[in-house]
Write an enzyme that holds these catalytic residues in place. Structure first.
Site, PDB file in Angstrom:
ATOM      1  N   GLN A 136     -15.463  -3.941   0.127  1.00  0.00           N
ATOM      2  CA  GLN A 136     -14.259  -3.548   0.876  1.00  0.00           C
ATOM      3  C   GLN A 136     -14.586  -2.563   1.999  1.00  0.00           C
ATOM      4  O   GLN A 136     -14.130  -2.705   3.129  1.00  0.00           O
ATOM      5  CB  GLN A 136     -13.264  -2.911  -0.097  1.00  0.00           C
ATOM      6  CG  GLN A 136     -11.973  -2.397   0.542  1.00  0.00           C
ATOM      7  CD  GLN A 136     -11.101  -1.625  -0.437  1.00  0.00           C
ATOM      8  OE1 GLN A 136     -11.403  -1.515  -1.618  1.00  0.00           O
ATOM      9  NE2 GLN A 136      -9.999  -1.087   0.058  1.00  0.00           N
ATOM     10  N   TYR A 151       0.900  -1.164   0.000  1.00  0.00           N
ATOM     11  CA  TYR A 151       0.000   0.000   0.000  1.00  0.00           C
ATOM     12  C   TYR A 151       0.927   1.199   0.000  1.00  0.00           C
ATOM     13  O   TYR A 151       0.946   2.004   0.908  1.00  0.00           O
ATOM     14  CB  TYR A 151      -0.846  -0.092   1.280  1.00  0.00           C
ATOM     15  CG  TYR A 151      -2.002   0.852   1.430  1.00  0.00           C
ATOM     16  CD1 TYR A 151      -2.998   0.947   0.466  1.00  0.00           C
ATOM     17  CD2 TYR A 151      -2.128   1.622   2.585  1.00  0.00           C
ATOM     18  CE1 TYR A 151      -4.075   1.797   0.650  1.00  0.00           C
ATOM     19  CE2 TYR A 151      -3.214   2.471   2.771  1.00  0.00           C
ATOM     20  CZ  TYR A 151      -4.187   2.554   1.795  1.00  0.00           C
ATOM     21  OH  TYR A 151      -5.265   3.382   1.988  1.00  0.00           O
ATOM     22  N   GLU A 190      -1.244  -1.573 -10.608  1.00  0.00           N
ATOM     23  CA  GLU A 190      -0.112  -1.959  -9.766  1.00  0.00           C
ATOM     24  C   GLU A 190       0.989  -2.579 -10.623  1.00  0.00           C
ATOM     25  O   GLU A 190       0.774  -2.993 -11.759  1.00  0.00           O
ATOM     26  CB  GLU A 190      -0.549  -2.983  -8.706  1.00  0.00           C
ATOM     27  CG  GLU A 190      -1.725  -2.496  -7.863  1.00  0.00           C
ATOM     28  CD  GLU A 190      -1.922  -3.274  -6.565  1.00  0.00           C
ATOM     29  OE1 GLU A 190      -0.970  -3.963  -6.130  1.00  0.00           O
ATOM     30  OE2 GLU A 190      -3.019  -3.182  -5.990  1.00  0.00           O
ATOM     31  N   ARG A 202     -12.074   7.597   5.601  1.00  0.00           N
ATOM     32  CA  ARG A 202     -11.973   7.977   7.018  1.00  0.00           C
ATOM     33  C   ARG A 202     -12.108   9.482   7.219  1.00  0.00           C
ATOM     34  O   ARG A 202     -13.213   9.993   7.406  1.00  0.00           O
ATOM     35  CB  ARG A 202     -10.645   7.470   7.607  1.00  0.00           C
ATOM     36  CG  ARG A 202     -10.634   5.985   7.919  1.00  0.00           C
ATOM     37  CD  ARG A 202      -9.378   5.578   8.673  1.00  0.00           C
ATOM     38  NE  ARG A 202      -8.160   5.976   7.972  1.00  0.00           N
ATOM     39  CZ  ARG A 202      -7.557   5.256   7.042  1.00  0.00           C
ATOM     40  NH1 ARG A 202      -8.018   4.074   6.721  1.00  0.00           N
ATOM     41  NH2 ARG A 202      -6.483   5.686   6.433  1.00  0.00           N
ATOM     42  N   HIS A 211      -2.178   7.516  -3.186  1.00  0.00           N
ATOM     43  CA  HIS A 211      -3.307   6.584  -3.075  1.00  0.00           C
ATOM     44  C   HIS A 211      -3.767   6.459  -1.622  1.00  0.00           C
ATOM     45  O   HIS A 211      -4.965   6.543  -1.327  1.00  0.00           O
ATOM     46  CB  HIS A 211      -2.908   5.214  -3.627  1.00  0.00           C
ATOM     47  CG  HIS A 211      -3.957   4.157  -3.458  1.00  0.00           C
ATOM     48  ND1 HIS A 211      -5.171   4.186  -4.116  1.00  0.00           N
ATOM     49  CD2 HIS A 211      -3.993   3.048  -2.676  1.00  0.00           C
ATOM     50  CE1 HIS A 211      -5.892   3.139  -3.763  1.00  0.00           C
ATOM     51  NE2 HIS A 211      -5.206   2.430  -2.888  1.00  0.00           N
ATOM     52  N   THR A 263      -1.891   0.161  -5.341  1.00  0.00           N
ATOM     53  CA  THR A 263      -2.312   1.095  -6.386  1.00  0.00           C
ATOM     54  C   THR A 263      -1.309   2.237  -6.535  1.00  0.00           C
ATOM     55  O   THR A 263      -0.905   2.847  -5.547  1.00  0.00           O
ATOM     56  CB  THR A 263      -3.688   1.669  -6.025  1.00  0.00           C
ATOM     57  OG1 THR A 263      -4.574   0.581  -5.818  1.00  0.00           O
ATOM     58  CG2 THR A 263      -4.220   2.569  -7.130  1.00  0.00           C
ATOM     59  N   TYR A 318     -13.576  -3.962   5.850  1.00  0.00           N
ATOM     60  CA  TYR A 318     -12.130  -3.841   6.054  1.00  0.00           C
ATOM     61  C   TYR A 318     -11.688  -3.561   7.494  1.00  0.00           C
ATOM     62  O   TYR A 318     -10.526  -3.722   7.825  1.00  0.00           O
ATOM     63  CB  TYR A 318     -11.530  -2.810   5.086  1.00  0.00           C
ATOM     64  CG  TYR A 318     -11.554  -1.372   5.552  1.00  0.00           C
ATOM     65  CD1 TYR A 318     -10.387  -0.773   6.047  1.00  0.00           C
ATOM     66  CD2 TYR A 318     -12.715  -0.618   5.509  1.00  0.00           C
ATOM     67  CE1 TYR A 318     -10.393   0.545   6.473  1.00  0.00           C
ATOM     68  CE2 TYR A 318     -12.731   0.684   5.931  1.00  0.00           C
ATOM     69  CZ  TYR A 318     -11.579   1.273   6.416  1.00  0.00           C
ATOM     70  OH  TYR A 318     -11.582   2.569   6.840  1.00  0.00           O
ATOM     71  N   LYS A 374     -11.293  -8.058  -2.301  1.00  0.00           N
ATOM     72  CA  LYS A 374     -10.027  -8.069  -3.048  1.00  0.00           C
ATOM     73  C   LYS A 374      -9.703  -9.425  -3.676  1.00  0.00           C
ATOM     74  O   LYS A 374      -8.987  -9.467  -4.668  1.00  0.00           O
ATOM     75  CB  LYS A 374      -8.872  -7.730  -2.100  1.00  0.00           C
ATOM     76  CG  LYS A 374      -8.963  -6.353  -1.498  1.00  0.00           C
ATOM     77  CD  LYS A 374      -8.515  -5.312  -2.487  1.00  0.00           C
ATOM     78  CE  LYS A 374      -8.508  -3.942  -1.856  1.00  0.00           C
ATOM     79  NZ  LYS A 374      -7.892  -2.968  -2.732  1.00  0.00           N
ATOM     80  N   ASP A 385      -5.128  -5.447  -9.509  1.00  0.00           N
ATOM     81  CA  ASP A 385      -5.661  -6.067  -8.296  1.00  0.00           C
ATOM     82  C   ASP A 385      -7.126  -5.653  -8.143  1.00  0.00           C
ATOM     83  O   ASP A 385      -7.463  -4.754  -7.388  1.00  0.00           O
ATOM     84  CB  ASP A 385      -4.820  -5.594  -7.103  1.00  0.00           C
ATOM     85  CG  ASP A 385      -5.071  -6.423  -5.870  1.00  0.00           C
ATOM     86  OD1 ASP A 385      -5.504  -7.581  -6.015  1.00  0.00           O
ATOM     87  OD2 ASP A 385      -4.825  -5.920  -4.765  1.00  0.00           O
TER      88      ASP A 385
HETATM   89 CA    CA Z   1      -4.119  -3.736  -4.163  1.00  0.00          CA
END
Ligand code: CA
Length: 424
Positions: free
Chosen positions: A248, A137, A209, A151, A142, A357, A252, A261, A241
């Protein structure tokens, strides 16, 4: 005389158009068969032709290189990679010597119909058996974009992000080679005002990716020191991906990605070696927060790979929706691998680590629909006049990656897959 296989001046007698991803300076590794024969062979590629390494070997092309019998006719190229870089480098070097314009291997050229096959007469397989798949990540942009949407826009990055190359263990069973299709996944979706419901995802998305393939196994308990990390990476692939954002978003917390995913991921068929990428080595963004010593790197540790994403509606033309670059990533592969193994986690040849990403600083460089459409507040226009906020049934998403320098252009080939309607 040994020449440098990356020499920009090299030309091949085998035809290759100037816009091909596969000039003589590339020579990637893959796994192919002739159409109608389910007999895979380790392969390379020049222009629009597949190089059958097994048939070349049978003609004695690799004499002097220590290769086990049948190494080119396995169900994957894990065994070939496991021989180590000195061996795979020698194979690539020999291919370059065979294919170059002033090649001394005249007899091999005369018998080229035995080992050069038009790409359209071949089928590409997953080149490696992937034991484990890890997804990082590592794009600051991203992580910031997703943190803003999922969030808190005023504080999008979690406190660990600039100290740890954050990652999670993905699932290898659903990784497919370019050209496949998959059904829209079902799952739990949570409307804003009400209890969760079950149904097909309404928000299928791509993730742009780049993945790296592990080339050297380690034992449990061993760390890969950051200075040695590059030696453990065999090469790179493009990687989509696929993600279901509605699944998600609900699932998550607190353990991270799961069913949103693991229903499908797509990999390009040709592994471009670290050797072929060497001329395109580049620096990444400045890391403004000091890292612990085991994550410290010096010098350029990433590569200048232009990345493009296209959406092609069923029966329509592809439209480019994103332009990004591998070098935008905040964390580099050496840091990812050093961190992954700092606890003694063992790596195996063929394992895949994906970048996460790859978004850049500008809106057109965002590597997912969620970001390009900013959580559904905008849409992306396609050439046929239609608009997208997410991937629709029948859409094909194509990733492309290109390196350019000193008149040489190498690439990865398409990383493409099609979304089908949910199974009834
Ligand atoms: Ca990914």
């Amino acid at each position: 005389m040994i020449s440098n296989p990356n020499d920009p001046a090299l030309r091949s007698w085998a035809p290759s158009s100037p816009d091909s991803d596969f000039p003589i300076q590339n020579l990637p590794f893959g796994l192919s068969s002739r159409i109608g024969e389910d007999k895979p062979f380790a392969a390379s590629r020049i222009g629009d032709q597949v190089i059958d390494l097994a048939s070349l070997d049978a003609l004695g092309a690799f004499s002097g290189i220590d290769l086990p019998a049948d190494i080119f006719t396995q169900k994957d190229i894990n065994g070939l990679i496991a021989l180590g870089k000195p061996t795979t480098r020698a194979v690539r070097q020999r291919l370059s010597e065979i294919l170059c314009l002033d090649s001394a291997y005249i007899q091999l050229r005369e018998h080229s119909t035995k080992w050069l096959i038009d790409i359209h007469s071949t089928h590409q397989y997953m080149p490696v058996s992937i034991g484990d798949y890890t997804d990082f990540y590592s794009s600051l942009e991203h992580a910031t974009n997703v943190g803003s949407m999922f969030r808190d826009p005023s504080n999008p990055l979690l406190p660990n992000w600039k100290h740890i190359p954050v990652g999670y263990h993905g699932r290898s069973s659903s990784i497919r080679v370019s050209g496949h299709s998959f059904h829209r996944p079902y799952g739990q979706l949570k409307p804003q005002d009400g209890p969760p419901v079950y149904g097909p995802s309404k928000m299928v998305d791509f993730e742009l990716e780049v993945g790296f393939i592990i080339g050297k196994s380690t034992e449990m308990g061993d760390q890969i020191p950051i200075q040695q990390a590059e030696d453990h990476i065999f090469g790179l692939v493009l990687f989509n991906d696929w993600s279901a954002r509605d699944i998600q978003r609900w699932e998550y917390v607190p353990l991270g990605p799961f069913l949103g995913k693991n229903f499908a991921s797509t990999m390009s068929p040709w592994i471009v070696t670290m050797d072929a990428l060497e001329p395109f080595r580049a620096g990444g963004p400045k890391q403004d927060t000091p890292v612990l010593p085991y994550l410290e790197t010096t010098g350029p540790k990433t590569y200048d790979i232009e990345l493009d994403v296209f959406i092609q509606p069923e029966g329509g033309e592809p439209s480019r929706v994103c332009q990004s670059n591998f070098r935008y990533l905040y964390w580099n592969m050496c840091q990812q691998l050093a961190h992954h193994t700092v606890n003694g986690c063992n790596m195996q040849v063929g394992d895949l680590c994906a970048s996460g990403t790859i978004s850049g600083p500008t809106p057109e460089s965002y590597g997912s629909m969620m970001e390009l459409c900013w959580g559904g507040t905008k849409s992306v226009a396609l050439a046929d006049g239609s608009e997208r906020k997410s991937i629709q049934d029948g859409d094909t998403v194509i990733l492309r990656g290109t390196c350019r320098k000193n008149g040489v252009r190498i690439g990865f080939g398409d990383c493409s897959a099609t979304t089908l309607p949910a199974k009834s």
